[in-house]
Design a protein around this motif. Structure first.
Motif, PDB file in Angstrom:
ATOM      1  N   HIS A  33     -32.584  77.681  -6.432  1.00  0.00           N
ATOM      2  CA  HIS A  33     -32.799  76.294  -5.998  1.00  0.00           C
ATOM      3  C   HIS A  33     -32.109  75.261  -6.897  1.00  0.00           C
ATOM      4  O   HIS A  33     -32.183  74.070  -6.650  1.00  0.00           O
ATOM      5  N   ILE A  34     -31.420  75.726  -7.957  1.00  0.00           N
ATOM      6  CA  ILE A  34     -30.743  74.829  -8.892  1.00  0.00           C
ATOM      7  C   ILE A  34     -29.250  75.116  -8.899  1.00  0.00           C
ATOM      8  O   ILE A  34     -28.830  76.277  -8.933  1.00  0.00           O
ATOM      9  N   ALA A  35     -28.448  74.057  -8.905  1.00  0.00           N
ATOM     10  CA  ALA A  35     -26.998  74.182  -9.081  1.00  0.00           C
ATOM     11  C   ALA A  35     -26.611  73.377 -10.318  1.00  0.00           C
ATOM     12  O   ALA A  35     -27.104  72.266 -10.526  1.00  0.00           O
ATOM     13  N   VAL A  36     -25.757  73.955 -11.144  1.00  0.00           N
ATOM     14  CA  VAL A  36     -25.226  73.252 -12.309  1.00  0.00           C
ATOM     15  C   VAL A  36     -23.737  73.067 -12.082  1.00  0.00           C
ATOM     16  O   VAL A  36     -23.014  74.045 -11.871  1.00  0.00           O
ATOM     17  N   ILE A  37     -23.297  71.817 -12.110  1.00  0.00           N
ATOM     18  CA  ILE A  37     -21.899  71.491 -11.879  1.00  0.00           C
ATOM     19  C   ILE A  37     -21.289  70.991 -13.191  1.00  0.00           C
ATOM     20  O   ILE A  37     -21.689  69.965 -13.725  1.00  0.00           O
ATOM     21  N   ASP A  38     -20.329  71.734 -13.687  1.00  0.00           N
ATOM     22  CA  ASP A  38     -19.639  71.444 -14.944  1.00  0.00           C
ATOM     23  C   ASP A  38     -18.357  70.701 -14.600  1.00  0.00           C
ATOM     24  O   ASP A  38     -17.466  71.254 -13.967  1.00  0.00           O
ATOM     25  N   VAL A  39     -18.265  69.436 -15.009  1.00  0.00           N
ATOM     26  CA  VAL A  39     -17.108  68.622 -14.631  1.00  0.00           C
ATOM     27  C   VAL A  39     -16.130  68.405 -15.792  1.00  0.00           C
ATOM     28  O   VAL A  39     -15.310  67.483 -15.759  1.00  0.00           O
ATOM     29  N   LEU A  67     -18.858  69.438  -2.058  1.00  0.00           N
ATOM     30  CA  LEU A  67     -20.043  69.698  -2.879  1.00  0.00           C
ATOM     31  C   LEU A  67     -21.314  69.256  -2.167  1.00  0.00           C
ATOM     32  O   LEU A  67     -22.312  69.969  -2.157  1.00  0.00           O
ATOM     33  N   VAL A  68     -21.273  68.073  -1.574  1.00  0.00           N
ATOM     34  CA  VAL A  68     -22.453  67.559  -0.863  1.00  0.00           C
ATOM     35  C   VAL A  68     -22.859  68.532   0.237  1.00  0.00           C
ATOM     36  O   VAL A  68     -24.050  68.824   0.406  1.00  0.00           O
ATOM     37  N   ARG A  69     -21.882  69.046   0.960  1.00  0.00           N
ATOM     38  CA  ARG A  69     -22.190  69.989   2.049  1.00  0.00           C
ATOM     39  C   ARG A  69     -22.704  71.327   1.517  1.00  0.00           C
ATOM     40  O   ARG A  69     -23.678  71.867   2.013  1.00  0.00           O
ATOM     41  N   THR A  70     -22.041  71.870   0.506  1.00  0.00           N
ATOM     42  CA  THR A  70     -22.418  73.204   0.029  1.00  0.00           C
ATOM     43  C   THR A  70     -23.711  73.204  -0.787  1.00  0.00           C
ATOM     44  O   THR A  70     -24.367  74.238  -0.880  1.00  0.00           O
ATOM     45  N   LEU A  71     -24.076  72.073  -1.356  1.00  0.00           N
ATOM     46  CA  LEU A  71     -25.275  72.015  -2.193  1.00  0.00           C
ATOM     47  C   LEU A  71     -26.476  71.401  -1.479  1.00  0.00           C
ATOM     48  O   LEU A  71     -27.511  71.170  -2.091  1.00  0.00           O
ATOM     49  N   LYS A  72     -26.349  71.171  -0.187  1.00  0.00           N
ATOM     50  CA  LYS A  72     -27.403  70.453   0.550  1.00  0.00           C
ATOM     51  C   LYS A  72     -28.763  71.134   0.492  1.00  0.00           C
ATOM     52  O   LYS A  72     -29.784  70.483   0.575  1.00  0.00           O
ATOM     53  N   ASP A  73     -28.794  72.457   0.325  1.00  0.00           N
ATOM     54  CA  ASP A  73     -30.058  73.179   0.300  1.00  0.00           C
ATOM     55  C   ASP A  73     -30.629  73.366  -1.111  1.00  0.00           C
ATOM     56  O   ASP A  73     -31.699  73.959  -1.262  1.00  0.00           O
ATOM     57  N   LYS A  74     -29.933  72.882  -2.117  1.00  0.00           N
ATOM     58  CA  LYS A  74     -30.424  72.997  -3.490  1.00  0.00           C
ATOM     59  C   LYS A  74     -31.471  71.909  -3.745  1.00  0.00           C
ATOM     60  O   LYS A  74     -31.336  70.781  -3.296  1.00  0.00           O
ATOM     61  N   GLU A  75     -32.523  72.257  -4.470  1.00  0.00           N
ATOM     62  CA  GLU A  75     -33.562  71.288  -4.813  1.00  0.00           C
ATOM     63  C   GLU A  75     -33.137  70.407  -5.983  1.00  0.00           C
ATOM     64  O   GLU A  75     -33.514  69.238  -6.062  1.00  0.00           O
ATOM     65  N   VAL A  76     -32.357  70.989  -6.913  1.00  0.00           N
ATOM     66  CA  VAL A  76     -31.912  70.260  -8.102  1.00  0.00           C
ATOM     67  C   VAL A  76     -30.416  70.505  -8.283  1.00  0.00           C
ATOM     68  O   VAL A  76     -29.960  71.651  -8.232  1.00  0.00           O
ATOM     69  N   VAL A  77     -29.676  69.420  -8.510  1.00  0.00           N
ATOM     70  CA  VAL A  77     -28.256  69.521  -8.821  1.00  0.00           C
ATOM     71  C   VAL A  77     -28.063  68.844 -10.180  1.00  0.00           C
ATOM     72  O   VAL A  77     -28.378  67.662 -10.338  1.00  0.00           O
TER      73      VAL A  77
END
Length: 157
Positions: A33-39, A67-77
């Motif tokens: 449920h969590i995605a971490v995006i390293d920019v 990113l918005v589309r692929t992470l839409k189901d994540k609870e925390v970004v």
């Protein structure tokens, strides 16, 4: 002009994020449920948070809608860069604004310590201190960090 600003961003500490990763009985990993995006850009060398996705800030202009589309189901970004002073917070803002652009009905609630949460329940946060602070405590911990190179970090960022 967007009504979402830097003062609206919520933050997560390295301890909070690591507790999510270590919290399961299974092998430590980033929960589904969590995605971490390293920019980070070229400063991405020397290690990264296990399970994170690398999206260089130089590519955010065209990758944010995806990113918005692929992470839409994540609870925390969670967004971060090296220090989470500029690129990480800017990426989080860009993501929130793009979510609003793609779904104008989506409203966000909360400010500061109240994690930004939209009507669909997604929180967008920035990692306090970025990867620099993360690696100071968890760099050598292979359960939490991949590809860490001590010699790159031993004299500081």
């Amino acid at each position: 002009m967007s009504d979402i600003s830097l003062s609206d961003l919520a933050w997560i500490t390295r301890e909070e994020l690591s507790s999510h990763m270590l919290g399961s009985d299974a092998a430590p990993q980033l929960p589904d449920h969590i995605a971490v995006i390293d920019v980070r850009d070229s400063d991405h060398i020397g290690g990264h948070i296990k399970g994170s996705t690398w999206v260089p800030s130089s590519e955010l202009d065209y990758k944010t809608p995806e990113l918005v589309r692929t992470l839409k189901d994540k609870e925390v970004v969670v967004f971060h860069c090296a220090l989470s002073q500029q690129r990480g917070p800017s990426a989080a803002l860009r993501y929130l604004r793009e979510k609003r652009r793609l779904d104008p009905q989506s409203k966000t609630e909360g400010k500061g310590e109240d994690a930004k949460k939209d009507e669909k329940g997604q929180k967008v946060v920035v990692l306090t201190g970025g990867f620099t602070q993360w690696q100071e405590k968890y760099g050598a911990d292979k359960r939490l960090t991949e590809g860490w190179k001590k010699d790159i970090w031993e004299f500081g960022y």
